[in-house]
Enzyme design. Structure first.
Site, short mmCIF file in Angstrom:
data_model
loop_
_atom_site.label_atom_id
_atom_site.label_comp_id
_atom_site.label_asym_id
_atom_site.label_seq_id
_atom_site.Cartn_x
_atom_site.Cartn_y
_atom_site.Cartn_z
N HIS A 1 -5.34 -26.39 -41.89
CA HIS A 1 -6.06 -25.27 -42.51
C HIS A 1 -5.95 -24.01 -41.64
O HIS A 1 -5.76 -22.90 -42.14
CB HIS A 1 -7.54 -25.61 -42.64
CG HIS A 1 -7.87 -26.75 -43.54
ND1 HIS A 1 -8.39 -27.92 -43.07
CD2 HIS A 1 -7.76 -26.91 -44.88
CE1 HIS A 1 -8.62 -28.75 -44.07
NE2 HIS A 1 -8.23 -28.17 -45.19
N ASP B 1 -0.17 -30.19 -50.49
CA ASP B 1 -0.55 -30.45 -51.88
C ASP B 1 0.47 -29.72 -52.77
O ASP B 1 0.17 -28.69 -53.37
CB ASP B 1 -1.97 -29.94 -52.12
CG ASP B 1 -2.97 -30.64 -51.22
OD1 ASP B 1 -3.47 -31.70 -51.61
OD2 ASP B 1 -3.22 -30.15 -50.09
N VAL C 1 1.60 -29.04 -42.02
CA VAL C 1 1.32 -29.15 -40.59
C VAL C 1 1.04 -30.62 -40.29
O VAL C 1 0.24 -31.26 -40.98
CB VAL C 1 0.12 -28.27 -40.18
CG1 VAL C 1 -0.17 -28.41 -38.70
CG2 VAL C 1 0.40 -26.81 -40.55
N ARG D 1 -9.00 -36.22 -44.89
CA ARG D 1 -9.28 -37.64 -45.18
C ARG D 1 -8.79 -38.56 -44.07
O ARG D 1 -9.12 -39.75 -44.08
CB ARG D 1 -8.67 -38.04 -46.52
CG ARG D 1 -9.38 -37.39 -47.69
CD ARG D 1 -8.90 -37.91 -49.04
NE ARG D 1 -9.78 -37.50 -50.12
CZ ARG D 1 -9.55 -36.49 -50.97
NH1 ARG D 1 -8.44 -35.78 -50.85
NH2 ARG D 1 -10.42 -36.19 -51.90
P1 AMP Z 1 -8.21 -28.97 -48.75
O1 AMP Z 1 -9.34 -28.50 -47.88
O2 AMP Z 1 -7.73 -30.34 -48.40
O3 AMP Z 1 -8.49 -28.76 -50.21
O4 AMP Z 1 -6.99 -28.04 -48.41
C1 AMP Z 1 -7.11 -26.63 -48.43
C2 AMP Z 1 -5.74 -26.03 -48.30
O5 AMP Z 1 -5.17 -26.45 -47.06
C3 AMP Z 1 -4.77 -26.48 -49.39
O6 AMP Z 1 -3.96 -25.37 -49.77
C4 AMP Z 1 -3.97 -27.56 -48.71
O7 AMP Z 1 -2.68 -27.72 -49.25
C5 AMP Z 1 -3.90 -27.01 -47.30
N1 AMP Z 1 -3.62 -28.08 -46.35
C6 AMP Z 1 -4.34 -29.20 -46.12
N2 AMP Z 1 -3.73 -29.97 -45.19
C7 AMP Z 1 -2.60 -29.32 -44.83
C8 AMP Z 1 -1.53 -29.61 -43.92
N3 AMP Z 1 -1.50 -30.71 -43.19
N4 AMP Z 1 -0.53 -28.71 -43.81
C9 AMP Z 1 -0.53 -27.57 -44.57
N5 AMP Z 1 -1.49 -27.25 -45.44
C10 AMP Z 1 -2.52 -28.11 -45.58
#
Ligand code: AMP
Length: 298
Positions: A47, A160, A186, A197
Site C-alpha cells: 500500500h 488485484d 510489491v 490477509r
Molecule cells: P486492499 O487494501 O487490499 O483493498 O488494497 C488496496 C490497494 O492496494 C489495491 O489497489 C491493491 O491492489 C493494492 N495492493 C495490495 N497489496 C498490494 C501489493 N502487494 N502490491 C501492490 N499493490 C497492492
C-alpha cells in the site's frame, strides 16, 4: 552537522465525505493535482508504495481506509478483517499524506442508499466466478470514493489485476474524471505478494504459500524460453501450487486486457492469475507473461 529534513505534517483524518470533497476542491483551486489511493487498511509496504507513487504524481494526497462490507460474501472474512486505523495513520505520516478518509459504513451507505454499479464481462471470470457480487461491491464503492474525492489520479495495485481492469472499464464507461495508474505487485523479499490477509497465515502456511510465486515464476521462465501454449503454462504454474494449497479456485492464463480465455497459444501477452487457499486463507497473485520479469528475479 547534517540537518534533518522536517517531517511532513501529520495527515488529517476525516470521517465526513463532504469535508473530504471540500478539502480536495480547495487543493485543486489552489493549483494542486489530487492523488488518491483507495485501501481497506491494515496497511503494508505494498500500500505504501502506491501512496509514494501518488505523492510523486500529485501535490495533494488522499488515502481512504474503508473496509467495504458490500464486496465481501456471506462466508468471507468481513468481520475479522484486520482493522487498526491508528497504526495505519502512523504508517502514512512519514509519506506526506494530506488526508486519510476513514468514513463510517453509514456515511458511505446511508439509509435509503440503493444505487449499485454493475460491471460487465470483464468482471465475470476468475474472481467474479468465485465471489458472487464481489465486483459489484468493488465498483460501487470505488465510484462513491471517486465521487467524494473528485477529479484525481488514482493508484491501484496490479496485485488485484482484475479489479484494476474492472475499475479502468468503469471509469471509461461512466466518464469519471479519474486517471487510473496500475502499480506493480510489491513482494516480500522471499517473493510472497504482500497482502493484509498474510497475517492469517501460520508460519508453516506462510512457507507453503511460497508455492504460489514459485508456480508463477516457473511459468514466466517457461514463457521466456519460448513456451506459448496457454494450457502448458497453466500446468507449469499449477504443479507446485497443487502440492501446497488446500484448494485451488483457478490457475488461468487469459488475455491481459480483456480477460478473454486463450484457446491455444498466448500471442504477445497474457495474465496468468492464481487464487487458492493455503490453510483457510484465500490468496491471489498473478504475473503478466510477456511484460513482467519472472517474480523470483534472476
Ligand atoms: P486492499 O487494501 O487490499 O483493498 O488494497 C488496496 C490497494 O492496494 C489495491 O489497489 C491493491 O491492489 C493494492 N495492493 C495490495 N497489496 C498490494 C501489493 N502487494 N502490491 C501492490 N499493490 C497492492
Amino acid at each position: 552537522m547534517a540537518q534533518r529534513s522536517p517531517s511532513p505534517p501529520a495527515p488529517v483524518v476525516l470521517l465526513d465525505p463532504a469535508e473530504v470533497r471540500a478539502a480536495c476542491d480547495r487543493a485543486r483551486a489552489g493549483g494542486h493535482g489530487v492523488g488518491f489511493v483507495p485501501t481497506m487498511g491494515a496497511l503494508h509496504q505494498g500500500h505504501l508504495a502506491l501512496v509514494s507513487e501518488a505523492r510523486r504524481r500529485a501535490g495533494y494526497v488522499v488515502v481512504s481506509v474503508f473496509v467495504n462490507p458490500k464486496q465481501f460474501g456471506p462466508n468471507e472474512d468481513f468481520a475479522r478483517y484486520p482493522r487498526d486505523l491508528a497504526a495505519d495513520v502512523a504508517k502514512l505520516a512519514p509519506l506526506g499524506v494530506d488526508v486519510v478518509l476513514a468514513p463510517h459504513v453509514d456515511s458511505v451507505y446511508p439509509p435509503g442508499d440503493e444505487t449499485r454499479v454493475r460491471p460487465g464481462a470483464i468482471a465475470a471470470p476468475l474472481e467474479g466466478a468465485h465471489r458472487a457480487g464481489h465486483f459489484e461491491g468493488v465498483a460501487t464503492v470505488v465510484a462513491k470514493l471517486f465521487g467524494i474525492v473528485g477529479p484525481c489520479v488514482a493508484i491501484l495495485g496490479r496485485k488485484d489485476y482484475q479489479q484494476l481492469l474492472v475499475v479502468r472499464r468503469m471509469v471509461r464507461d461512466l466518464f469519471l474524471p479519474v486517471d487510473i495508474v496500475g502499480h506493480p505487485i510489491v513482494r516480500d523479499p522471499d517473493g510472497l505478494a504482500m497482502s493484509s490477509r498474510n497475517v492469517y497465515l501460520s508460519p508453516d502456511e506462510r512457507r507453503r504459500a511460497l508455492a504460489i510465486v514459485a508456480g508463477l515464476d516457473d511459468a514466466a521462465r517457461a514463457f521466456a524460453r519460448g513456451e506459448r501454449s496457454a494450457r502448458a503454462l497453466e500446468r507449469c504454474a499449477r504443479a507446485p501450487i497443487e502440492l501446497a494449497a488446500a484448494s485451488i479456485d483457478y490457475v488461468e492464463a487469459r488475455d491481459a486486457d480483456t480477460l478473454a480465455p486463450i484457446e491455444g497459444d498466448v500471442a504477445a501477452r497474457a495474465v496468468l492469475a492464481v487464487a487458492c487457499r493455503v490453510g483457510a486463507t484465500r490468496l491471489i497473485d498473478n504475473v503478466v507473461l510477456g511484460e513482467d520479469a519472472p517474480p523470483l528475479g534472476s
